[in-house]
Design a protein around this motif. Structure first.
Motif, PDB file in Angstrom:
ATOM      1  N   LEU A   5       0.831  -1.190   0.000  1.00 24.80           N
ATOM      2  CA  LEU A   5       0.000   0.000   0.000  1.00 24.80           C
ATOM      3  C   LEU A   5       0.867   1.242   0.000  1.00 24.80           C
ATOM      4  O   LEU A   5       1.905   1.283   0.654  1.00 24.80           O
ATOM      5  CB  LEU A   5      -0.884   0.006   1.250  1.00 24.80           C
ATOM      6  N   PRO A   6       0.458   2.273  -0.731  1.00 24.01           N
ATOM      7  CA  PRO A   6       1.242   3.500  -0.657  1.00 24.01           C
ATOM      8  C   PRO A   6       1.172   4.075   0.748  1.00 24.01           C
ATOM      9  O   PRO A   6       0.137   4.017   1.394  1.00 24.01           O
ATOM     10  CB  PRO A   6       0.570   4.428  -1.672  1.00 24.01           C
ATOM     11  N   CYS A   7       2.278   4.562   1.218  1.00 24.45           N
ATOM     12  CA  CYS A   7       2.324   5.178   2.551  1.00 24.45           C
ATOM     13  C   CYS A   7       1.828   6.603   2.440  1.00 24.45           C
ATOM     14  O   CYS A   7       2.069   7.279   1.457  1.00 24.45           O
ATOM     15  CB  CYS A   7       3.752   5.176   3.085  1.00 24.45           C
ATOM     16  N   CYS A   8       1.145   7.017   3.456  1.00 22.47           N
ATOM     17  CA  CYS A   8       0.644   8.381   3.423  1.00 22.47           C
ATOM     18  C   CYS A   8       0.775   8.994   4.803  1.00 22.47           C
ATOM     19  O   CYS A   8       1.107   8.330   5.760  1.00 22.47           O
ATOM     20  CB  CYS A   8      -0.817   8.397   2.973  1.00 22.47           C
ATOM     21  N   GLU A  13       5.943  11.466   4.889  1.00 25.48           N
ATOM     22  CA  GLU A  13       6.622  12.714   4.550  1.00 25.48           C
ATOM     23  C   GLU A  13       8.008  12.775   5.186  1.00 25.48           C
ATOM     24  O   GLU A  13       8.914  13.386   4.649  1.00 25.48           O
ATOM     25  CB  GLU A  13       5.776  13.909   4.998  1.00 25.48           C
ATOM     26  N   ARG A  14       8.189  12.127   6.337  1.00 26.50           N
ATOM     27  CA  ARG A  14       9.499  12.093   6.991  1.00 26.50           C
ATOM     28  C   ARG A  14      10.348  10.944   6.476  1.00 26.50           C
ATOM     29  O   ARG A  14      11.438  10.720   6.965  1.00 26.50           O
ATOM     30  CB  ARG A  14       9.321  11.953   8.506  1.00 26.50           C
ATOM     31  N   GLY A  15       9.829  10.148   5.510  1.00 27.60           N
ATOM     32  CA  GLY A  15      10.581   9.029   4.990  1.00 27.60           C
ATOM     33  C   GLY A  15      10.479   7.785   5.843  1.00 27.60           C
ATOM     34  O   GLY A  15      11.301   6.892   5.739  1.00 27.60           O
ATOM     35  N   GLN A  22       4.212  -1.330   8.734  1.00 25.25           N
ATOM     36  CA  GLN A  22       5.389  -2.196   8.799  1.00 25.25           C
ATOM     37  C   GLN A  22       4.985  -3.577   9.292  1.00 25.25           C
ATOM     38  O   GLN A  22       5.349  -4.597   8.683  1.00 25.25           O
ATOM     39  CB  GLN A  22       6.430  -1.638   9.779  1.00 25.25           C
ATOM     40  N   VAL A  23       4.278  -3.612  10.401  1.00 25.40           N
ATOM     41  CA  VAL A  23       3.881  -4.885  11.006  1.00 25.40           C
ATOM     42  C   VAL A  23       3.014  -5.677  10.035  1.00 25.40           C
ATOM     43  O   VAL A  23       3.218  -6.878   9.838  1.00 25.40           O
ATOM     44  CB  VAL A  23       3.172  -4.645  12.351  1.00 25.40           C
ATOM     45  N   GLN A  24       2.051  -5.014   9.401  1.00 25.03           N
ATOM     46  CA  GLN A  24       1.165  -5.683   8.449  1.00 25.03           C
ATOM     47  C   GLN A  24       1.967  -6.324   7.318  1.00 25.03           C
ATOM     48  O   GLN A  24       1.731  -7.482   6.951  1.00 25.03           O
ATOM     49  CB  GLN A  24       0.171  -4.658   7.893  1.00 25.03           C
ATOM     50  N   ILE A  25       2.932  -5.610   6.785  1.00 25.28           N
ATOM     51  CA  ILE A  25       3.731  -6.136   5.676  1.00 25.28           C
ATOM     52  C   ILE A  25       4.657  -7.254   6.153  1.00 25.28           C
ATOM     53  O   ILE A  25       4.782  -8.287   5.495  1.00 25.28           O
ATOM     54  CB  ILE A  25       4.506  -5.003   4.971  1.00 25.28           C
ATOM     55  N   PHE A  26       5.302  -7.083   7.312  1.00 25.87           N
ATOM     56  CA  PHE A  26       6.171  -8.140   7.829  1.00 25.87           C
ATOM     57  C   PHE A  26       5.385  -9.437   8.035  1.00 25.87           C
ATOM     58  O   PHE A  26       5.876 -10.529   7.734  1.00 25.87           O
ATOM     59  CB  PHE A  26       6.841  -7.720   9.138  1.00 25.87           C
ATOM     60  N   LEU A  27       4.176  -9.328   8.554  1.00 25.96           N
ATOM     61  CA  LEU A  27       3.362 -10.519   8.780  1.00 25.96           C
ATOM     62  C   LEU A  27       2.967 -11.168   7.461  1.00 25.96           C
ATOM     63  O   LEU A  27       2.934 -12.397   7.355  1.00 25.96           O
ATOM     64  CB  LEU A  27       2.125 -10.169   9.607  1.00 25.96           C
ATOM     65  N   GLY A 145      10.039   7.146  -2.845  1.00 22.96           N
ATOM     66  CA  GLY A 145       8.858   7.957  -3.108  1.00 22.96           C
ATOM     67  C   GLY A 145       7.892   7.707  -1.973  1.00 22.96           C
ATOM     68  O   GLY A 145       8.230   7.868  -0.812  1.00 22.96           O
ATOM     69  N   ASN A 146       6.696   7.270  -2.311  1.00 22.52           N
ATOM     70  CA  ASN A 146       5.735   6.957  -1.253  1.00 22.52           C
ATOM     71  C   ASN A 146       5.382   5.478  -1.229  1.00 22.52           C
ATOM     72  O   ASN A 146       4.365   5.082  -0.704  1.00 22.52           O
ATOM     73  CB  ASN A 146       4.462   7.806  -1.411  1.00 22.52           C
ATOM     74  N   ARG A 147       6.267   4.631  -1.789  1.00 22.02           N
ATOM     75  CA  ARG A 147       6.002   3.204  -1.850  1.00 22.02           C
ATOM     76  C   ARG A 147       7.071   2.417  -1.082  1.00 22.02           C
ATOM     77  O   ARG A 147       8.252   2.671  -1.234  1.00 22.02           O
ATOM     78  CB  ARG A 147       5.967   2.732  -3.293  1.00 22.02           C
ATOM     79  N   PRO A 148       6.628   1.444  -0.289  1.00 16.19           N
ATOM     80  CA  PRO A 148       7.603   0.605   0.396  1.00 16.19           C
ATOM     81  C   PRO A 148       8.281  -0.357  -0.576  1.00 16.19           C
ATOM     82  O   PRO A 148       7.649  -0.869  -1.494  1.00 16.19           O
ATOM     83  CB  PRO A 148       6.778  -0.161   1.427  1.00 16.19           C
ATOM     84  N   VAL A 149       9.569  -0.564  -0.382  1.00 10.08           N
ATOM     85  CA  VAL A 149      10.355  -1.513  -1.165  1.00 10.08           C
ATOM     86  C   VAL A 149      10.915  -2.534  -0.179  1.00 10.08           C
ATOM     87  O   VAL A 149      11.439  -2.169   0.873  1.00 10.08           O
ATOM     88  CB  VAL A 149      11.502  -0.797  -1.915  1.00 10.08           C
ATOM     89  N   ILE A 150      10.811  -3.804  -0.537  1.00  8.98           N
ATOM     90  CA  ILE A 150      11.298  -4.873   0.332  1.00  8.98           C
ATOM     91  C   ILE A 150      12.652  -5.348  -0.183  1.00  8.98           C
ATOM     92  O   ILE A 150      12.803  -5.709  -1.355  1.00  8.98           O
ATOM     93  CB  ILE A 150      10.303  -6.046   0.374  1.00  8.98           C
ATOM     94  N   HIS A 151      13.638  -5.354   0.710  1.00  3.84           N
ATOM     95  CA  HIS A 151      14.977  -5.849   0.418  1.00  3.84           C
ATOM     96  C   HIS A 151      15.143  -7.151   1.194  1.00  3.84           C
ATOM     97  O   HIS A 151      14.857  -7.191   2.393  1.00  3.84           O
ATOM     98  CB  HIS A 151      16.052  -4.861   0.890  1.00  3.84           C
ATOM     99  N   VAL A 152      15.634  -8.196   0.542  1.00  3.23           N
ATOM    100  CA  VAL A 152      15.841  -9.476   1.214  1.00  3.23           C
ATOM    101  C   VAL A 152      17.306  -9.884   1.058  1.00  3.23           C
ATOM    102  O   VAL A 152      17.800 -10.024  -0.058  1.00  3.23           O
ATOM    103  CB  VAL A 152      14.930 -10.581   0.648  1.00  3.23           C
ATOM    104  N   ASN A 153      17.977 -10.060   2.180  1.00  2.00           N
ATOM    105  CA  ASN A 153      19.337 -10.586   2.200  1.00  2.00           C
ATOM    106  C   ASN A 153      19.179 -12.104   2.316  1.00  2.00           C
ATOM    107  O   ASN A 153      18.869 -12.621   3.391  1.00  2.00           O
ATOM    108  CB  ASN A 153      20.109 -10.011   3.386  1.00  2.00           C
ATOM    109  N   LEU A 154      19.356 -12.818   1.188  1.00  2.00           N
ATOM    110  CA  LEU A 154      19.094 -14.256   1.174  1.00  2.00           C
ATOM    111  C   LEU A 154      19.981 -15.039   2.132  1.00  2.00           C
ATOM    112  O   LEU A 154      19.517 -15.983   2.772  1.00  2.00           O
ATOM    113  CB  LEU A 154      19.270 -14.816  -0.243  1.00  2.00           C
ATOM    114  N   THR A 155      21.237 -14.649   2.249  1.00  2.62           N
ATOM    115  CA  THR A 155      22.142 -15.354   3.158  1.00  2.62           C
ATOM    116  C   THR A 155      21.630 -15.265   4.592  1.00  2.62           C
ATOM    117  O   THR A 155      21.571 -16.270   5.313  1.00  2.62           O
ATOM    118  CB  THR A 155      23.567 -14.772   3.060  1.00  2.62           C
TER     119      THR A 155
END
Length: 176
Positions: A5-8, A13-15, A22-27, A145-155
């Motif tokens: 979901l776009p963050c609003c 605005e503070r980045g 966060q919790v919703q996406i992590f779950l 921007g206003n969209r969350p990006v997920i980074h995964v460190n596979l190791t």
């Protein structure tokens, strides 16, 4: 698939990604872990790592996470927050280890100590401070921007016992 979901609002605005989001996406990410044990009815314990939690803002953060987990389940398992304190350069290990660790807030320093604890105990780690990628945290969300990006460190994810589905990983920035 995972819908981001776009963050609003002021946090975006503070980045920052709002804590409930966060919790919703992590779950949601956990559901893409093929190693997730949904055969047990025991609550899935979410360790919330707080730095020097002596101020009211840390209690507010933990309360926000607790409220975000309230009455929610992952693949039928109820969720239970566990407060974990990081104070004076050391993680105060809880009596019972949680199933995952979530680092909330600014982790410009000491993220590697939490990541090392997670590696030793085979715990999957999540955070929203991009500096945590360098520290060894497995899954990190950032805002572009206003969209969350997920980074995964596979190791690190594999060290934490995760086995993410390829369909999930193709939507992430994967670090090997």
């Amino acid at each position: 698939m995972l819908a981001l979901l776009p963050c609003c609002g002021a946090a975006a605005e503070r980045g920052e990604i709002p804590i409930p989001l966060q919790v919703q996406i992590f779950l949601k990410i956990i559901t893409y872990d093929r190693s997730f044990d949904n055969g047990t009815p025991a609550p899935y314990q979410v360790g919330v790592v707080l730095r020097n939690p002596e101020g009211s803002s840390d209690e507010r953060v933990f309360r926000q996470v607790s409220e975000a987990l309230e009455k929610k389940t992952i693949l039928g398992r109820p969720l239970a927050p566990v407060k974990i304190v990081f104070r004076k350069g050391a993680l105060q290990a809880p009596e019972v280890l949680p199933n995952m660790l979530v680092l909330i807030g600014n982790w410009d320093e000491d993220g590697e100590k939490v990541a090392e604890f997670a590696r030793r105990n085979h715990l999957l780690t999540f955070g929203s401070d991009i500096a945590l990628l360098e520290s060894g945290v497995a899954v990190v969300m950032s805002l572009e921007g206003n969209r969350p990006v997920i980074h995964v460190n596979l190791t690190e994810a594999k060290a934490g016992g995760a086995d993410f589905h390829a369909n999930f990983l193709k939507h992430c920035r994967v670090i090997r």
